[in-house]
Design an enzyme around this catalytic site. Structure first.
Site, PDB file in Angstrom:
ATOM      1  N   ASP A 104     -35.730  31.901  33.841  1.00 57.27           N
ATOM      2  CA  ASP A 104     -36.207  30.550  34.135  1.00 57.27           C
ATOM      3  C   ASP A 104     -35.068  29.539  34.060  1.00 57.27           C
ATOM      4  O   ASP A 104     -34.224  29.609  33.161  1.00 57.27           O
ATOM      5  CB  ASP A 104     -37.305  30.172  33.130  1.00 57.27           C
ATOM      6  CG  ASP A 104     -38.082  28.947  33.556  1.00 57.27           C
ATOM      7  OD1 ASP A 104     -38.001  28.567  34.740  1.00 57.27           O
ATOM      8  OD2 ASP A 104     -38.765  28.359  32.700  1.00 57.27           O
ATOM      9  N   HIS A 121     -30.083  29.585  42.327  1.00 56.03           N
ATOM     10  CA  HIS A 121     -30.531  30.970  42.468  1.00 56.03           C
ATOM     11  C   HIS A 121     -29.348  31.921  42.635  1.00 56.03           C
ATOM     12  O   HIS A 121     -29.361  33.035  42.108  1.00 56.03           O
ATOM     13  CB  HIS A 121     -31.479  31.086  43.659  1.00 56.03           C
ATOM     14  CG  HIS A 121     -32.760  30.330  43.486  1.00 56.03           C
ATOM     15  ND1 HIS A 121     -33.611  30.537  42.419  1.00 56.03           N
ATOM     16  CD2 HIS A 121     -33.343  29.354  44.231  1.00 56.03           C
ATOM     17  CE1 HIS A 121     -34.658  29.738  42.514  1.00 56.03           C
ATOM     18  NE2 HIS A 121     -34.518  29.011  43.605  1.00 56.03           N
ATOM     19  N   LEU A 211     -29.956  53.504  33.505  1.00 58.24           N
ATOM     20  CA  LEU A 211     -30.758  52.304  33.274  1.00 58.24           C
ATOM     21  C   LEU A 211     -31.725  52.170  34.436  1.00 58.24           C
ATOM     22  O   LEU A 211     -31.375  52.442  35.586  1.00 58.24           O
ATOM     23  CB  LEU A 211     -29.870  51.054  33.204  1.00 58.24           C
ATOM     24  CG  LEU A 211     -30.594  49.696  33.180  1.00 58.24           C
ATOM     25  CD1 LEU A 211     -31.298  49.492  31.831  1.00 58.24           C
ATOM     26  CD2 LEU A 211     -29.623  48.547  33.440  1.00 58.24           C
TER      27      LEU A 211
END
Length: 324
Positions: A104, A121, A211
């Site tokens: 956020d 972004h 991962l």
């Protein structure tokens, strides 16, 4: 041929240009007079030194190529395969297997710097790459990130292009690093080209085990539970399951996080100072430890991640039980 000087601000004022690796920057600008062009407010031009670029006229636009010989990124390299030593204050045996993050603050980060939202972004993607590298290096097995929800389609066109470009540019690096990519959420609204790219990336990386990166795109925690219940109800209707056999495990197997061995996050991190989970993994977060950080997502780096992990490792998890 004409010369143009642009100024590019650093993501953080505390970071120097020598810490970034930017090899080529291509810009397409409308054909006009650029002799006094500066894309950022004067107050920000001190953040980075200026770099001369070459402007070549082409039809009604001019392509600007800025070649900047810069070494490293803000955390010592952008490669997700690069190993990062674990800080001595952390213990490997106490590392969470699954970390979830609500990323956020991209828009506010850009606004505070007088930049357009898309630059926030873009900076957020760089922060995500740093976190992926740290998780892979420190033994985290699953990293789930909330890209955007079903409630947030304001900047959907740019976010879709950014997501598609990021997958396309990073999938080879993820293969080399042994990272598996999974995408959850409502894919019906995604462009066909992006859906094809997601399918290809998931298939190409499905056997990787270092991962697992799960990206929640157009995701709703409420709808995830609803669609799981519908799936179980259909099995009952079709006679494959008895009503009495329905339990939590059966519901959990129908949730979108059934793509991973560790579906329930051990640690949730939310940035930007907001203190809520915003319809993210509502079922899966039942016993998750929560950590809230005031930094905006593009500013969330190694130091902030270590702080979150250190807080997690000092907690006694009881999973709803009483303190013995």
């Amino acid at each position: 041929m004409q010369s143009l000087r642009l100024h590019f601000p650093a993501p953080k004022q505390t970071k120097s240009l020598s810490q970034f690796r930017i090899k080529t920057l291509s810009l397409v600008l409308p054909h006009t007079n650029y002799s006094h062009y500066n894309p950022y407010p004067r107050s920000q031009t001190h953040l980075l030194p200026s770099y001369p670029v070459t402007v070549t006229k082409r039809s009604s636009t001019m392509t600007v190529i800025a070649n900047m010989a810069v070494q490293g990124d803000a955390d010592g390299g952008t490669s997700v395969a690069e190993e990062e030593p674990m800080p001595p204050e952390l213990r490997l045996e106490l590392m969470p297997k699954h970390v979830a993050v609500i990323m956020d603050g991209n828009g506010r980060w850009a606004k505070m710097r007088g930049l357009p939202p898309w630059e926030g972004h873009e900076a957020g993607v760089r922060s995500l790459k740093r976190l992926v590298r740290l998780c892979r290096s420190w033994g985290v097995k699953v990293l789930t990130v909330f890209a955007f929800s079903t409630d947030n389609w304001v900047e959907v066109d740019f976010l879709m292009r950014l997501f598609e470009r990021t997958i396309n540019s990073e999938v080879e690096a993820f293969m080399r690093a042994g990272i598996r990519i999974s995408v959850i959420g409502d894919s019906s609204k995604l462009p066909k080209s992006l859906k094809r790219m997601i399918t290809s990336a998931e298939e190409s990386t499905k056997d990787n085990s270092e991962l697992q990166l799960i990206v929640a795109v157009s995701y709703s925690g409420k709808y995830d539970v609803v669609q799981a219940c519908r799936s179980v109800a259909k099995r009952v209707k079709d006679g494959h399951v008895d009503l009495e056999d329905i339990d939590e495990n059966m519901i959990e197997q129908e949730l979108e996080t059934n793509c991973t061995e560790f579906p329930n996050p051990d640690l949730l991190i939310r940035t930007s100072g907001e203190l809520r989970v915003s319809n993210f993994l509502l079922w899966q977060l039942a016993y998750t430890e929560l950590f809230f950080n005031r930094e905006l997502w593009p500013d969330f780096g190694k130091e902030e991640f270590v702080e979150a992990l250190n807080s997690f490792q000092q907690r006694q998890r009881r999973y709803g039980g009483r303190h013995s």
